[in-house]
Each structure stands twice: as C-alpha cells, then as structure tokens.
Design an enzyme around this catalytic site. Structure first.
Site, mmCIF file in Angstrom:
data_model
loop_
_atom_site.group_PDB
_atom_site.id
_atom_site.type_symbol
_atom_site.label_atom_id
_atom_site.label_comp_id
_atom_site.label_asym_id
_atom_site.label_seq_id
_atom_site.Cartn_x
_atom_site.Cartn_y
_atom_site.Cartn_z
ATOM 1 N N CYS A 189 56.959 32.071 25.089
ATOM 2 C CA CYS A 189 57.949 32.300 23.999
ATOM 3 C C CYS A 189 57.898 34.270 24.249
ATOM 4 O O CYS A 189 58.200 35.029 24.522
ATOM 5 C CB CYS A 189 58.435 32.085 23.070
ATOM 6 S SG CYS A 189 59.747 32.915 22.183
ATOM 7 N N GLY A 190 56.402 33.865 23.756
ATOM 8 C CA GLY A 190 55.773 35.060 23.440
ATOM 9 C C GLY A 190 55.511 36.586 23.974
ATOM 10 O O GLY A 190 54.812 37.109 24.199
#
Length: 456
Positions: free
Chosen positions: A381-382
C-alpha cells in the site's frame, strides 16, 4: 525486517530522482541521486545583456531552477558588477544574487555536462528575449535577441525553455534537444513567434492584486514571476496566498522559493514572508480550496491556480472570482515536460474539465527501485502511494509561471488573453494555443510601473 516508512521517503524524494526510478535507470534512490549529481551546467552571459531587467531575470531563473536539477553544480561566467534592475531581493548586486540562489560565479567558461548562453557574445545553447517572445536557439543560429526591449517575464520564460533543453541534452533523452529553434510568444502564443504581432506591446500598468491558490511548484513559480514585475510602489500590490500544507524536503527539488532551511514551515507563511520582503502586502488563507470558499468585493478579483487536485480545480468557477488563470503540469515519465494553461470563464467549464483523480500506473511497482524497497520491508500500500508521487521539474514550473503571470498582466492592460495552451517541451513545435473571445475583457485594477525596470 526493519520498517520502511514510504510516506517519509515520499516527502524527502527528489522529484527528478523519481524520474530515474520510474524509468528504471536507477535501481535504488541512492543511485538516482548519484545520477543527478553527474548533471552540471555552465552559463555564459554577455555583460551588456545583464544590464537589462529581462536579462537579469533570465539568469536568476536559470540558476534558481538549474541548481535543483543539475546537482553536479551550476557555474556562471561573464556576470558584471551591476545592481538588480528590479529589487527582488533588495538593492543587491547581480553576482550576489547568483551566489544566493545556488550558482557559482567564475572568471571563464568551465567544463560542464551542458552549456547555455544568455546574450549575443556568450557561448552555448542560447536563451533569447525579444519583446514578449522567448526563445532557445542552437549555438551559431540566427535569432532575434533584444533583451533591452524585452518584457521582464520574457526572460523568465526564455530561461525555462533553455534549461529544459539542457536537461534533455544531459539525459540524452531527446536527439533534437539543443539542435533546434524554439520560440514562444507570451503575448500571443496562438501566433507563430516570427509574426510581428507576437512581439507584443509594452504594458502601461501592472496588476493591482492576485489570489494564489496552492503554493507548491506552480504557486511559487507564479510568485517568483510576480516578484520580477517592476512596480513603482510594490506595497500597493495586494496578494492573497492560500495553502493548507507544510513544506517538505521534496519541495526543494521543484519549487523556486523553497530551500531546505524552510522544511516543516507552513507554505502560506513562508511565502508571505518572501512576498513581504519584496514589498508586497499579503493576506494568508490556511484552508483547502473547495466549493465552500467564497470571495467578496474586498478580495482580489483574479485567481492564479496552481493545485493538482481535480476536486479543487473543478470548483474554480464557484468561488466568485471575476477571472481565473490556471496551469497544470505533467507528472510522469512521459509528460513531466508538459504544461497546460486554462483561463475561466472559457470554452469549457472547470467542472467539465476535472471530474476525477488519476491513479498511479501499476507497472511502476515492477521497476527495480520499487522492488528493492519491497524486499527491504516496504508494504504494498505504501509503495502504491510512493509510486503515485509526481515527477516534477522546476524549469517547467518557471515557464508556466511566466505564462500565467503574463496572462494577468495582459488582462490588466486590455491585451489578448489565452483560453487554452498545450505545450510539451519534448516537442515544443507542436504547441497548441487558442485565444480568448473579446467578451473575456475584465478590469482587475492597475498600478504604476517603475519605468527603469521594464525596458532598459
């Protein structure tokens, strides 16, 4: 496995280092920075050209933008002992400004990855100024160059065009870079630059106010350009500065008025400090721009928008401004050299133009640098958020800033405004621009010009 803070990396990441990550040239962030450190620029100037406001603006913009892109250093030869024609940083010498902006004055042409010139007697890829026509010419080419008769914003635009060519040269990303003639009229971008009407007219007044929406790359480019306007009394110029964000380390790589000592400060307050040092009267607004914001009769009637948020841009015609000028920059590998300008009201409403946000290209996550971060512990996600961070170039922002502020100056003088301009600096010959209708005319208020600073 240690935690990898991708949000922190995004806030620190040099926006041109991200270019090399996204192309796959660099396999790590460290490699990307080392690659930029191989880029260097030497600027040779004609001392006579440096006696004009346009010539000084061209040199200052070149150094300001290039030190953020050419991390191997920027050297400058030929700078005479002259004071600034427009007191951008007070009554200081041009040499001192070059050093203050991150350049190094030297006594002769020095070896560098790329060379550019400002003025007829200088050596290198040449930035030219003639009235409102900014140009970039290969060394030895015939060109029109009359900096003493050029409007000061032309110097800023010429610098943006030429530094972009130099950057493409050192990257070897465009075989045509440095071998072609580029010219653009800020007065009539819809006309060929060699049309006599493109040279423009001397303004009789300067705008009395402006509301700047967003104070990142574009907003600071607008403010940089406004700062070079030769006001007789800059304290009469009223400026509203709107932004809710704080400066991050990455802003230093794209934004002309940011340096690393300012990281963590509110953008609106840091930019107000700069504007007040220039002598302008400022008001700050520290909130997001959205459909709830409404202006009144005491506010500047014209807005210059520099945000990249589609929701905010879609609301530009809802706040009650009399006129709005807006620019957007490309943000990826293929379009970071692109810019687009709109004015409102225009052929299409803002709500029609912006209805959603773009997403990060998923294939970027397969590039070596992103795989390296994932293997070191970064979560998916990051990484998606990091991949979605923009690629940005300060010289493209500088050119856009000159174009947008030129529209404001023309509006104040009843000149010809532009409805839409579409330009990609990889292929500037394919510029598309369309003039506004006569119904666009609007009086935003005007102020006296310091005549010595406009044509010198």
């Amino acid at each position: 496995m240690p935690f990898i803070d991708t949000a922190k990396i995004g806030d620190q990441l040099h926006r041109l280092a991200k270019l090399t990550l996204d192309t796959g040239e660099a396999t790590t962030i460290e490699e990307a920075m080392q690659l930029l450190e191989r880029y260097s620029l030497h600027v040779d100037v004609d001392p006579r050209t440096m006696e004009s406001a346009a010539g000084q603006a061209a040199l200052a913009t070149t150094v300001n933008a290039a030190r953020r892109a050419f991390l191997g250093g920027v050297t400058v030869s030929g700078v005479p002992d002259v004071a600034l024609r427009v007191p951008l940083y007070g009554q200081i010498q041009l040499k001192d400004l070059v050093e203050q902006l991150g350049g190094r004055c030297v006594d002769a042409v020095r070896p560098a990855a790329s060379h550019m010139a400002i003025g007829r007697r200088a050596m290198g890829l040449r930035a030219t100024m003639d009235g409102w026509v900014a140009g970039c010419y290969a060394e030895g080419a015939d060109f029109a160059d009359s900096p003493e008769e050029a409007f000061v914003l032309t110097g800023i635009a010429a610098a943006g065009l030429t530094v972009a060519e130099c950057f493409q040269q050192v990257r070897k990303s465009n075989p045509a870079a440095g071998r072609r003639r580029i010219a653009l009229s800020l007065w009539r971008p819809d006309l060929p630059a060699d049309d006599p009407r493109a040279r423009g007219e001397s303004p009789s007044v300067l705008p009395s106010s402006a509301w700047l929406i967003g104070l990142g790359n574009l907003g600071q480019a607008y403010l940089w350009a406004l700062g070079w306007l030769p006001y007789a009394d800059p304290s009469d110029f009223s400026l509203t500065l709107q932004d809710f964000d704080k400066l991050a380390e990455s802003n230093d790589s794209t934004s002309l008025l940011t340096d690393l000592s300012m990281v963590g400060r509110c953008k609106s307050r840091a930019m107000a400090e700069w504007a007040e040092a220039r002598g302008f009267a400022t008001t700050i607004v520290e909130r997001r721009f959205d459909r709830e914001l409404k202006v009144n009769a005491e506010d500047p009637p014209v807005a210059l928008c520099g945000v990249d948020n589609a929701l905010a841009r879609s609301a530009l015609e809802d706040a009650g401004f009399g006129r709005v000028f807006e620019a957007g920059l490309g943000n990826g590998v293929s379009d970071y050299l692109a810019l687009r300008l709109h004015s409102f009201p225009g052929p299409k409403a803002a709500r029609q133009l912006w209805s959603g946000e773009g997403a990060a290209e998923p294939e970027l996550l397969d590039r070596p640098a992103y795989r390296d971060l994932e293997e070191r512990g970064a979560d998916r996600c990051g990484l998606v958020q990091l991949a979605g961070r923009t690629v940005g170039a300060p010289f493209v922002g500088a050119l856009a800033g000159a174009l947008v502020v030129a529209e404001l100056v023309k509006l104040a003088n009843g000149g010809p405004n532009t409805a839409l301009l579409d330009l990609h600096l990889r292929s500037p010959g394919q510029l598309a621009a369309f003039a506004q209708t006569s119904n666009f005319a609007f009086n935003p208020g005007g102020l006296l010009i310091r005549r010595q600073g406009i044509r010198s």
